[in-house]
Design an enzyme around this catalytic site. Structure first.
Site, PDB file in Angstrom:
ATOM      1  CB  SER A 156      -0.815   0.248   0.787  1.00 46.08           C
ATOM      2  OG  SER A 156      -1.243   1.070   1.841  1.00 46.08           O
ATOM      3  CE1 TYR A 165      -3.842  -1.802   5.432  1.00 43.19           C
ATOM      4  CE2 TYR A 165      -3.167   0.010   4.944  1.00 43.19           C
ATOM      5  CZ  TYR A 165      -3.747  -1.462   4.498  1.00 43.19           C
ATOM      6  OH  TYR A 165      -3.682  -1.381   2.846  1.00 43.19           O
ATOM      7  CE  LYS A 208      -1.376  -3.518   3.154  1.00 44.18           C
ATOM      8  NZ  LYS A 208      -2.156  -5.502   2.288  1.00 44.18           N
TER       9      LYS A 208
END
Length: 276
Positions: A167, A180, A184
């Site tokens: 991401s 998160y 990533k």
């Protein structure tokens, strides 16, 4: 003139397929792709793109009804698709999924590790230990263990392609998404770490890092207008992307067109310029 010869497995990774096949609409004819979280959003977009390119596609999701719905949807478009429910954070379910793909289609040539969770939206210090454990178990450890499971089967086929879904948050941690974002970023490193190990074995490892994409998974970042505008401004882009735009990047990396691309993560983010 003498030219050094490459091992068969390395030639496979660098594109043993005829160049004329790279740009054809059925560039993945005869290949089998395994796509995790392949029932919605980016995942189902990837499954469709690979299927249209000729691959037989095996998808998974945690809920059986979602798998059934997506399989029926994709078969309705004339694609060869099957799937099973799988929680990729559980070793026994990962193993069953890989075996089911082999039992159904007889091989695995392409792995798209797309499954991810984001149970926390808020300040980083408010994320407790169980949140960090869950995020890394699903987003990072499961991806590494899936690679470990599929590599022997790719080697039997003379090579393969692995795409890990990262991401833009891995490059530029986003407000409210600390666990998160860190997970990533770990996938960026995993691509870089795996590639030199697997390229001599005929397997190319790459990543895709989407920007802000309009999916249910990212709804917290775009459904509210104020939050959406802040996120777009933070990234320096004009609009949200679509799952189909990300899917085309995955298709490229899985295809013979990317025969000379390995160890890279392709940013698909509308021109965003991450800080890291």
């Amino acid at each position: 003139m003498w030219r050094p010869s490459l091992p068969v497995s390395l030639r496979a990774a660098l594109g043993a397929a005829p160049l004329s096949s790279a740009g054809t609409p059925r560039a993945l004819e005869g290949k089998v792709a395994l796509v995790t979280a392949g029932t919605d959003g980016i995942g189902v977009g990837v499954a469709e793109a690979l299927g249209v390119a000729g691959a037989r596609v095996f998808i998974s999701s945690r809920r059986a009804q979602n798998v059934q719905r997506a399989v029926e949807q994709l078969r309705g478009r004339g694609l060869q698709v099957s799937g099973v429910p799988c929680h990729v954070g559980r070793a026994e379910e990962r193993e069953r999924m890989v075996q089911a793909a082999l039992d159904t289609f007889g091989a695995i040539d392409i792995l798209v590790s797309n499954a991810a969770v984001n149970p926390h939206f808020g300040p980083a210090l408010e994320a407790d230990e169980s949140t960090w454990d869950k995020v890394f178990q699903v987003n990072v450890t499961a991806a590494a263990m899936l690679v470990r499971l599929v590599v022997p089967h790719m080697e039997k086929r003379g090579g393969g392609a692995i795409i890990l879904m990262s991401s833009i948050a891995g490059y530029q941690p986003m407000t409210g998404l600390a666990p998160y974002s860190v997970s990533k970023a770990a996938l960026l490193a995993l691509v870089a770490a795996l590639s030199p190990e697997l390229l001599p074995r005929g397997i190319r490892v790459n990543g895709v890092a989407p920007g802000l994409i309009r999916t249910r998974f990212s709804a917290a970042l775009w459904q509210d207008e104020a939050v959406r505008e802040r996120a777009l401004k933070e990234l320096g882009v004009e609009r949200l992307g679509t799952p189909q735009e990300v899917a085309q990047a995955v298709l490229f990396l899985a295809s013979p067109q990317a025969a000379y691309v390995a160890g890279q993560t392709l940013l698909v983010a509308g021109g965003a310029r991450p800080r890291l």
